[in-house]
Design a protein around this motif. Structure first.
Motif, PDB file in Angstrom:
ATOM      1  N   ARG A 220       0.840  -1.175   0.000  1.00 50.43           N
ATOM      2  CA  ARG A 220       0.000   0.000   0.000  1.00 50.43           C
ATOM      3  C   ARG A 220       0.886   1.241   0.000  1.00 50.43           C
ATOM      4  NH1 ARG A 220      -4.466   1.941   4.318  1.00 50.43           N
ATOM      5  NH2 ARG A 220      -4.648   3.936   3.297  1.00 50.43           N
ATOM      6  N   SER A 221       0.493   2.267  -0.719  1.00 51.92           N
ATOM      7  CA  SER A 221       1.228   3.524  -0.780  1.00 51.92           C
ATOM      8  C   SER A 221       1.314   4.182   0.591  1.00 51.92           C
ATOM      9  CB  SER A 221       0.555   4.486  -1.754  1.00 51.92           C
ATOM     10  OG  SER A 221       0.639   3.980  -3.060  1.00 51.92           O
ATOM     11  N   GLU A 222       2.501   4.657   0.915  1.00 49.16           N
ATOM     12  CA  GLU A 222       2.787   5.385   2.151  1.00 49.16           C
ATOM     13  C   GLU A 222       2.421   4.620   3.416  1.00 49.16           C
ATOM     14  OE1 GLU A 222       1.501   9.492   2.006  1.00 49.16           O
ATOM     15  OE2 GLU A 222       1.864   9.563  -0.154  1.00 49.16           O
ATOM     16  N   ALA A 223       2.378   3.315   3.356  1.00 48.89           N
ATOM     17  CA  ALA A 223       1.937   2.489   4.488  1.00 48.89           C
ATOM     18  C   ALA A 223       2.724   2.763   5.769  1.00 48.89           C
ATOM     19  CB  ALA A 223       2.037   1.009   4.125  1.00 48.89           C
ATOM     20  N   PHE A 224       4.043   2.889   5.677  1.00 46.38           N
ATOM     21  CA  PHE A 224       4.872   3.123   6.861  1.00 46.38           C
ATOM     22  C   PHE A 224       5.716   4.383   6.695  1.00 46.38           C
ATOM     23  CE2 PHE A 224       4.097  -1.410   6.422  1.00 46.38           C
ATOM     24  CZ  PHE A 224       3.509  -1.689   7.639  1.00 46.38           C
ATOM     25  N   SER A 225       5.333   5.232   5.799  1.00 48.07           N
ATOM     26  CA  SER A 225       6.075   6.448   5.501  1.00 48.07           C
ATOM     27  C   SER A 225       6.324   7.277   6.760  1.00 48.07           C
ATOM     28  CB  SER A 225       5.295   7.272   4.475  1.00 48.07           C
ATOM     29  OG  SER A 225       5.990   8.435   4.139  1.00 48.07           O
ATOM     30  N   LYS A 226       7.553   7.712   6.910  1.00 48.18           N
ATOM     31  CA  LYS A 226       7.994   8.586   8.008  1.00 48.18           C
ATOM     32  C   LYS A 226       7.918   7.944   9.386  1.00 48.18           C
ATOM     33  CE  LYS A 226       6.984  12.614   5.292  1.00 48.18           C
ATOM     34  NZ  LYS A 226       6.041  13.671   4.992  1.00 48.18           N
ATOM     35  N   CYS A 227       7.952   6.626   9.453  1.00 49.17           N
ATOM     36  CA  CYS A 227       8.032   5.937  10.746  1.00 49.17           C
ATOM     37  C   CYS A 227       9.511   5.918  11.147  1.00 49.17           C
ATOM     38  CB  CYS A 227       7.484   4.514  10.645  1.00 49.17           C
ATOM     39  SG  CYS A 227       5.707   4.421  10.454  1.00 49.17           S
ATOM     40  N   ARG A 228       9.966   7.023  11.709  1.00 43.56           N
ATOM     41  CA  ARG A 228      11.392   7.204  12.004  1.00 43.56           C
ATOM     42  C   ARG A 228      11.924   6.213  13.036  1.00 43.56           C
ATOM     43  NH1 ARG A 228       9.140  11.918  10.647  1.00 43.56           N
ATOM     44  NH2 ARG A 228      10.208  13.212   9.124  1.00 43.56           N
ATOM     45  N   ASP A 229      11.075   5.681  13.875  1.00 41.67           N
ATOM     46  CA  ASP A 229      11.501   4.735  14.905  1.00 41.67           C
ATOM     47  C   ASP A 229      11.375   3.279  14.478  1.00 41.67           C
ATOM     48  OD1 ASP A 229      12.166   6.786  16.653  1.00 41.67           O
ATOM     49  OD2 ASP A 229      10.140   6.885  17.488  1.00 41.67           O
ATOM     50  N   LEU A 230      11.024   3.047  13.215  1.00 39.91           N
ATOM     51  CA  LEU A 230      10.926   1.686  12.693  1.00 39.91           C
ATOM     52  C   LEU A 230      12.332   1.175  12.396  1.00 39.91           C
ATOM     53  CD1 LEU A 230       9.070  -0.604  11.666  1.00 39.91           C
ATOM     54  CD2 LEU A 230       9.048   0.556   9.448  1.00 39.91           C
ATOM     55  N   TYR A 231      12.739   0.089  13.062  1.00 34.87           N
ATOM     56  CA  TYR A 231      14.097  -0.427  12.912  1.00 34.87           C
ATOM     57  C   TYR A 231      14.165  -1.784  12.238  1.00 34.87           C
ATOM     58  CZ  TYR A 231      15.395   3.355  15.991  1.00 34.87           C
ATOM     59  OH  TYR A 231      15.574   4.601  16.517  1.00 34.87           O
ATOM     60  N   SER A 232      13.112  -2.568  12.369  1.00 35.51           N
ATOM     61  CA  SER A 232      13.126  -3.928  11.846  1.00 35.51           C
ATOM     62  C   SER A 232      11.845  -4.180  11.057  1.00 35.51           C
ATOM     63  CB  SER A 232      13.223  -4.915  13.011  1.00 35.51           C
ATOM     64  OG  SER A 232      13.191  -6.233  12.549  1.00 35.51           O
ATOM     65  N   VAL A 233      12.009  -4.802   9.890  1.00 33.90           N
ATOM     66  CA  VAL A 233      10.868  -5.105   9.033  1.00 33.90           C
ATOM     67  C   VAL A 233      10.982  -6.553   8.576  1.00 33.90           C
ATOM     68  CG1 VAL A 233       9.686  -4.550   6.883  1.00 33.90           C
ATOM     69  CG2 VAL A 233      10.754  -2.725   8.208  1.00 33.90           C
ATOM     70  N   SER A 234       9.915  -7.315   8.754  1.00 33.23           N
ATOM     71  CA  SER A 234       9.826  -8.682   8.234  1.00 33.23           C
ATOM     72  C   SER A 234       8.612  -8.744   7.326  1.00 33.23           C
ATOM     73  CB  SER A 234       9.659  -9.696   9.367  1.00 33.23           C
ATOM     74  OG  SER A 234      10.799  -9.723  10.173  1.00 33.23           O
ATOM     75  N   LEU A 235       8.825  -9.138   6.097  1.00 31.10           N
ATOM     76  CA  LEU A 235       7.746  -9.209   5.122  1.00 31.10           C
ATOM     77  C   LEU A 235       7.511 -10.666   4.737  1.00 31.10           C
ATOM     78  CD1 LEU A 235       8.905  -6.228   2.885  1.00 31.10           C
ATOM     79  CD2 LEU A 235       7.036  -6.221   4.531  1.00 31.10           C
ATOM     80  N   PRO A 236       6.246 -11.081   4.582  1.00 31.09           N
ATOM     81  CA  PRO A 236       5.938 -12.473   4.232  1.00 31.09           C
ATOM     82  C   PRO A 236       6.311 -12.787   2.780  1.00 31.09           C
ATOM     83  CG  PRO A 236       3.944 -11.173   4.218  1.00 31.09           C
ATOM     84  CD  PRO A 236       5.040 -10.263   4.718  1.00 31.09           C
ATOM     85  N   ASN A 237       6.519 -14.046   2.490  1.00 28.48           N
ATOM     86  CA  ASN A 237       6.847 -14.491   1.131  1.00 28.48           C
ATOM     87  C   ASN A 237       5.675 -14.330   0.170  1.00 28.48           C
ATOM     88  OD1 ASN A 237       9.533 -15.143   1.450  1.00 28.48           O
ATOM     89  ND2 ASN A 237       9.059 -17.188   2.229  1.00 28.48           N
ATOM     90  N   SER A 238       4.500 -14.042   0.673  1.00 26.86           N
ATOM     91  CA  SER A 238       3.331 -13.873  -0.187  1.00 26.86           C
ATOM     92  C   SER A 238       3.240 -12.465  -0.796  1.00 26.86           C
ATOM     93  CB  SER A 238       2.059 -14.164   0.601  1.00 26.86           C
ATOM     94  OG  SER A 238       1.978 -13.291   1.713  1.00 26.86           O
ATOM     95  N   ILE A 239       4.019 -11.534  -0.295  1.00 28.90           N
ATOM     96  CA  ILE A 239       3.933 -10.154  -0.788  1.00 28.90           C
ATOM     97  C   ILE A 239       4.568 -10.040  -2.177  1.00 28.90           C
ATOM     98  CG2 ILE A 239       6.068  -9.289   0.244  1.00 28.90           C
ATOM     99  CD1 ILE A 239       4.476  -6.738   0.957  1.00 28.90           C
ATOM    100  N   LYS A 240       3.853  -9.395  -3.084  1.00 24.54           N
ATOM    101  CA  LYS A 240       4.337  -9.243  -4.459  1.00 24.54           C
ATOM    102  C   LYS A 240       4.675  -7.800  -4.799  1.00 24.54           C
ATOM    103  CE  LYS A 240       1.619 -13.088  -6.295  1.00 24.54           C
ATOM    104  NZ  LYS A 240       2.332 -14.201  -6.239  1.00 24.54           N
ATOM    105  N   THR A 241       4.025  -6.851  -4.131  1.00 22.02           N
ATOM    106  CA  THR A 241       4.188  -5.442  -4.456  1.00 22.02           C
ATOM    107  C   THR A 241       4.427  -4.624  -3.198  1.00 22.02           C
ATOM    108  OG1 THR A 241       2.687  -5.676  -6.338  1.00 22.02           O
ATOM    109  CG2 THR A 241       3.050  -3.453  -5.529  1.00 22.02           C
ATOM    110  N   ILE A 242       5.344  -3.674  -3.301  1.00 24.89           N
ATOM    111  CA  ILE A 242       5.564  -2.690  -2.247  1.00 24.89           C
ATOM    112  C   ILE A 242       5.138  -1.354  -2.847  1.00 24.89           C
ATOM    113  CG2 ILE A 242       7.290  -1.516  -0.828  1.00 24.89           C
ATOM    114  CD1 ILE A 242       8.794  -4.203  -0.745  1.00 24.89           C
TER     115      ILE A 242
END
Length: 175
Positions: free
Chosen positions: A1-23
C-alpha cells in the motif's frame, strides 16, 4: 500500500511475508531507523520513492524478479553502502540512487538496457563502476529538451569497465 509506513522514524526492523508481491509508492519513505532490509523473493514490483530518505539503510537485497528500479526508489539513502542489482533487471529509473553518497561500487548487470537521467547523481562515493559484458546495447538518458541530465553526475569514478556498447541521447530506447 502507498505510504503504508512512511515517516516511521523509529521503525528499525521489518519482516515481510513471502506472499507479498508489491511494495507501494513511498511505503517506507523516511524510515531513517531501518539499517538493513531483506525483501522476499516474491516481490516483483516496488513503487516510486518506496525507500527514499531511509538515511540509516546500509544494505538491501533486490529480488531477482524485479525488472525495473523505479524513479527515486532509493533517493537520499545516504548510508547505503551495498546494493546488488539482480540479473533480470532491465531499467534503472530517474534519480533512483540519487544522493546515495556511501555507495562504493556499482555493477550494472548485462540485462540492463536503460539507465534514466540522474540515476546515480551525487553518489560521490562510487569509485568502481562496472557495466557487465553483454550483447545488448545500453541506453543512457543524458539529454532531454536540450538540457543535460547525466546519470553519474557528481560521482568520482576511479575504475570503469564498459563491457558493451552504449548510446547517449535524449530519446527513448527502442523496444
Amino acid at each position: 500500500r502507498s505510504e503504508a509506513f512512511s515517516k516511521c522514524r523509529d521503525l528499525y526492523s521489518v519482516s515481510l511475508p513471502n506472499s507479498i508481491k508489491t511494495i507501494g509508492q513511498s511505503a517506507f519513505a523516511g524510515c531513517g531507523g531501518i539499517v538493513s532490509l531483506s525483501l522476499p523473493s516474491s516481490v516483483n514490483s516496488i513503487g516510486e520513492y518506496a525507500f527514499s530518505e531511509c538515511i540509516g539503510m546500509r544494505s538491501i537485497n533486490i529480488p531477482d524478479k524485479l525488472e525495473k528500479i523505479e524513479n527515486y526508489l532509493f533517493k537520499n539513502c545516504s548510508s547505503l553502502e551495498n546494493i546488488s542489482l539482480p540479473n533480470g533487471l532491465k531499467d534503472i529509473g530517474a534519480c533512483a540512487f540519487q544522493g546515495c553518497s556511501s555507495l562504493k561500487s556499482v555493477t550494472i548487470p548485462s540485462s540492463v538496457t536503460a539507465i534514466r537521467r540522474y540515476a546515480f547523481q551525487d553518489c560521490s562515493g562510487i569509485e568502481t563502476l562496472v557495466f557487465e559484458d553483454g550483447s545488448q546495447d545500453i541506453w543512457i538518458e543524458e539529454i532531454v529538451s536540450g538540457a543535460s541530465y547525466k546519470p553519474f553526475d557528481g560521482a568520482f569514478i576511479k575504475h570503469l569497465y564498459i563491457g558493451r556498447a552504449y548510446k547517449r541521447n535524449g530519446g527513448y530506447p527502442a523496444d
